[in-house]
Write an enzyme that holds these catalytic residues in place. Structure first.
Site, mmCIF file in Angstrom:
data_model
loop_
_atom_site.group_PDB
_atom_site.id
_atom_site.type_symbol
_atom_site.label_atom_id
_atom_site.label_comp_id
_atom_site.label_asym_id
_atom_site.label_seq_id
_atom_site.Cartn_x
_atom_site.Cartn_y
_atom_site.Cartn_z
ATOM 1 N N ASP A 64 0.859 -1.188 0.000
ATOM 2 C CA ASP A 64 0.000 0.000 0.000
ATOM 3 C C ASP A 64 0.889 1.230 0.000
ATOM 4 O O ASP A 64 1.637 1.465 0.944
ATOM 5 C CB ASP A 64 -0.885 -0.059 1.255
ATOM 6 C CG ASP A 64 -1.888 1.080 1.329
ATOM 7 O OD1 ASP A 64 -1.666 2.113 0.675
ATOM 8 O OD2 ASP A 64 -2.875 0.933 2.063
ATOM 9 N N LEU A 65 0.837 1.997 -1.062
ATOM 10 C CA LEU A 65 1.707 3.169 -1.169
ATOM 11 C C LEU A 65 1.161 4.309 -0.315
ATOM 12 O O LEU A 65 -0.040 4.568 -0.282
ATOM 13 C CB LEU A 65 1.813 3.607 -2.633
ATOM 14 C CG LEU A 65 2.956 3.001 -3.438
ATOM 15 C CD1 LEU A 65 3.264 1.579 -3.029
ATOM 16 C CD2 LEU A 65 2.648 3.076 -4.910
ATOM 17 N N TYR A 69 -0.454 10.161 -4.378
ATOM 18 C CA TYR A 69 -0.379 11.345 -5.263
ATOM 19 C C TYR A 69 0.657 12.351 -4.734
ATOM 20 O O TYR A 69 1.420 12.935 -5.502
ATOM 21 C CB TYR A 69 -1.736 12.047 -5.368
ATOM 22 C CG TYR A 69 -2.834 11.291 -6.080
ATOM 23 C CD1 TYR A 69 -2.624 10.033 -6.638
ATOM 24 C CD2 TYR A 69 -4.104 11.856 -6.209
ATOM 25 C CE1 TYR A 69 -3.644 9.363 -7.283
ATOM 26 C CE2 TYR A 69 -5.127 11.189 -6.851
ATOM 27 C CZ TYR A 69 -4.907 9.943 -7.385
ATOM 28 O OH TYR A 69 -5.925 9.293 -8.022
ATOM 29 N N ARG A 101 -0.272 16.463 7.374
ATOM 30 C CA ARG A 101 -1.130 15.751 8.333
ATOM 31 C C ARG A 101 -0.792 16.128 9.763
ATOM 32 O O ARG A 101 -1.678 16.260 10.604
ATOM 33 C CB ARG A 101 -1.004 14.237 8.146
ATOM 34 C CG ARG A 101 -1.703 13.785 6.866
ATOM 35 C CD ARG A 101 -1.704 12.277 6.690
ATOM 36 N NE ARG A 101 -1.866 11.988 5.265
ATOM 37 C CZ ARG A 101 -2.036 10.785 4.753
ATOM 38 N NH1 ARG A 101 -2.056 9.729 5.556
ATOM 39 N NH2 ARG A 101 -2.185 10.619 3.461
ATOM 40 N N ASP A 156 -2.954 2.710 -5.906
ATOM 41 C CA ASP A 156 -1.872 2.703 -4.911
ATOM 42 C C ASP A 156 -1.782 1.426 -4.086
ATOM 43 O O ASP A 156 -1.045 1.380 -3.107
ATOM 44 C CB ASP A 156 -1.993 3.920 -3.982
ATOM 45 C CG ASP A 156 -3.201 3.814 -3.070
ATOM 46 O OD1 ASP A 156 -4.142 3.078 -3.412
ATOM 47 O OD2 ASP A 156 -3.198 4.473 -2.023
ATOM 48 N N GLU A 157 -2.551 0.401 -4.444
ATOM 49 C CA GLU A 157 -2.457 -0.850 -3.694
ATOM 50 C C GLU A 157 -2.263 -2.026 -4.637
ATOM 51 O O GLU A 157 -2.833 -2.077 -5.719
ATOM 52 C CB GLU A 157 -3.726 -1.088 -2.864
ATOM 53 C CG GLU A 157 -3.862 -0.144 -1.695
ATOM 54 C CD GLU A 157 -5.021 -0.525 -0.782
ATOM 55 O OE1 GLU A 157 -5.399 -1.715 -0.756
ATOM 56 O OE2 GLU A 157 -5.537 0.378 -0.116
#
Length: 404
Positions: A64-65, A69, A101, A156-157
């Site tokens: 999982d990246l 983006y 975040r 992305d996975e």
DNA sequence: TGGGGTTAT
DNA sequence: ATAACCC
């Protein structure tokens, strides 16, 4: 090489790992489970034991990246690294890096709210997915070097079935090394699954995985249908025998644009032309030819926001044949078709208010090089049961067999 | 809520 | 063609 993966669930932990490092670790046969993984002592954490010597167990890596983006943008422009970065689509920050975040920016936050929370936030526009899509497939292709069985989920996975690789490693081990091996895992959280089904489960008094485990199978089947009921109840026990299905090349290409208001036919036509132009470039690069075209709209309405309507039709064969060839004008006939589909959905003599247009090219087939009636025609995989695109090979469905 | 994708009915 | 799911 530069893309980081999420070591475990997206828990906001700081340790990050390179995709390449992660795969080196996998190749070395080291058990997964990062040091920071939620343990069984944590609320909602369940532990299971992998059956020893079980011949049926599989080893599947989930890659999982991290804030994908945003990572692509920071690789494109390294000056963005270290700054709080958000990727903007329309008025939304669809994702952001960890700097952002830390400062309170959340995924899918309003740009206004995000700027309020974090005035230093740097925003880049991410409405054009081209570079994200290209990087996404580069990652999938990298993983395919370890095992061809790679299933994509979004951009992305990736799920990689490493069963064979691990079995080979285990065969190389001495018996004392083998007996020293232990594997353990955990369940990340205690929430039940997709939005709609979760709502229906909640209505039945099922709010946790444990609730679902202990619920009457018969009542669940009546409520959700046998297929969904049996599947999700097995999932609640951690039982999932579904195979890792190689994704292969995409089944469809689509481009969409959302907006506040589109209320005239010319306006719609201009937007449709833009979408189609990009699609034709993509489909040209792919090499396969779409045999179906679809137009999707979203009408303005206060409620029922997620609902869309679509119309689709076959692409005429004479248009398909022009697709690869650069000199012919394929836009005009295809825009014509799309506008017919448009008028089939929208009464243009009445006022209308659309908030989204989407064009999709699907039902992709490989080029028919073999001549009809020849032995080659019947032996060409794409015309019998399988299809090829580049180095990928995949099974074709019966529904794609009309021509035959 | 964006801009994509997939499968099931 | 739509509805549900995923990111």
């Amino acid at each position: 090489e530069q893309l980081g993966v999420e070591p475990e669930e997206e828990a906001g932990r700081d340790e990050e790992e390179d995709a390449a490092q992660a795969m080196e670790r996998a190749e070395a046969g080291e058990a997964g489970g990062s040091p920071g993984a939620p343990g069984p002592e944590e609320p909602g954490g369940l532990t299971w034991l992998v059956p020893e010597g079980s011949s049926s167990s599989r080893v599947i890596a989930h890659v999982d990246l991290d804030c994908f983006y945003a990572q692509v943008e920071m690789i494109s422009n390294p000056e963005l690294k270290g700054k709080p970065l958000g990727v903007q689509q329309k008025y939304l920050v669809v994702t952001c890096n960890y700097e952002a975040r830390k400062l309170g920016v959340k995924k899918l936050m309003n740009v206004r709210d995000a700027k309020e929370k974090c005035p230093q936030l740097v925003l880049v526009n991410g409405e054009d997915l081209t570079r994200y899509r290209e990087m996404s497939y580069k990652v999938t292709e990298l993983l395919e070097e370890f095992s061809p069985v790679v299933e994509r989920l979004g951009f992305d996975e990736n799920f990689v079935d490493l069963t064979e690789m691990v079995e080979k490693r285990l065969q190389q081990l001495q018996s004392d090394e083998l007996s020293a091996l232990t594997v353990s895992g955990h369940v990340y959280n205690n929430q039940c699954i997709g939005y709609k089904t979760a709502k229906r489960l909640e209505a039945l008094g099922i709010s946790s995985v444990h609730d679902l485990q202990t619920f009457s199978p018969k009542i669940l089947e009546k409520e959700l249908g046998i297929s969904v009921a049996q599947r999700i109840q097995k999932l609640s026990f951690g039982e999932d025998t579904s195979p890792v299905t190689p994704s292969g090349p995409p089944q469809s290409f689509s481009e969409e644009d959302s907006f506040k208001k589109c209320s005239s036919e010319v306006e719609a036509k201009n937007k449709i032309e833009e979408l189609l132009a990009s699609l034709l470039n993509r489909v040209c690069q792919d090499g396969r030819k779409p045999h179906t075209i679809r137009l999707t709209i979203r009408r303005y309405s206060s409620e029922n926001h997620c609902s869309r309507e679509s119309r689709q039709c076959p692409i005429p064969s004479h248009v398909i044949q022009k697709l690869g060839t650069g000199n012919c004008d394929v836009m005009t006939p295809m825009v014509d078709i799309l506008m017919k589909l448009f008028r089939n959905m929208v009464n243009v003599k009445m006022p209308f208010h659309l908030t989204l247009l989407s064009v999709c090219l699907c039902n992709l087939k490989v080029l028919n090089t073999a001549k009809k009636g020849t032995i080659d025609y019947y032996l060409t995989p794409s015309l019998s049961t399988t299809s090829q695109s580049g180095k990928r090979s995949f099974k074709m469905k019966d529904s794609h067999m009309e021509d035959f």
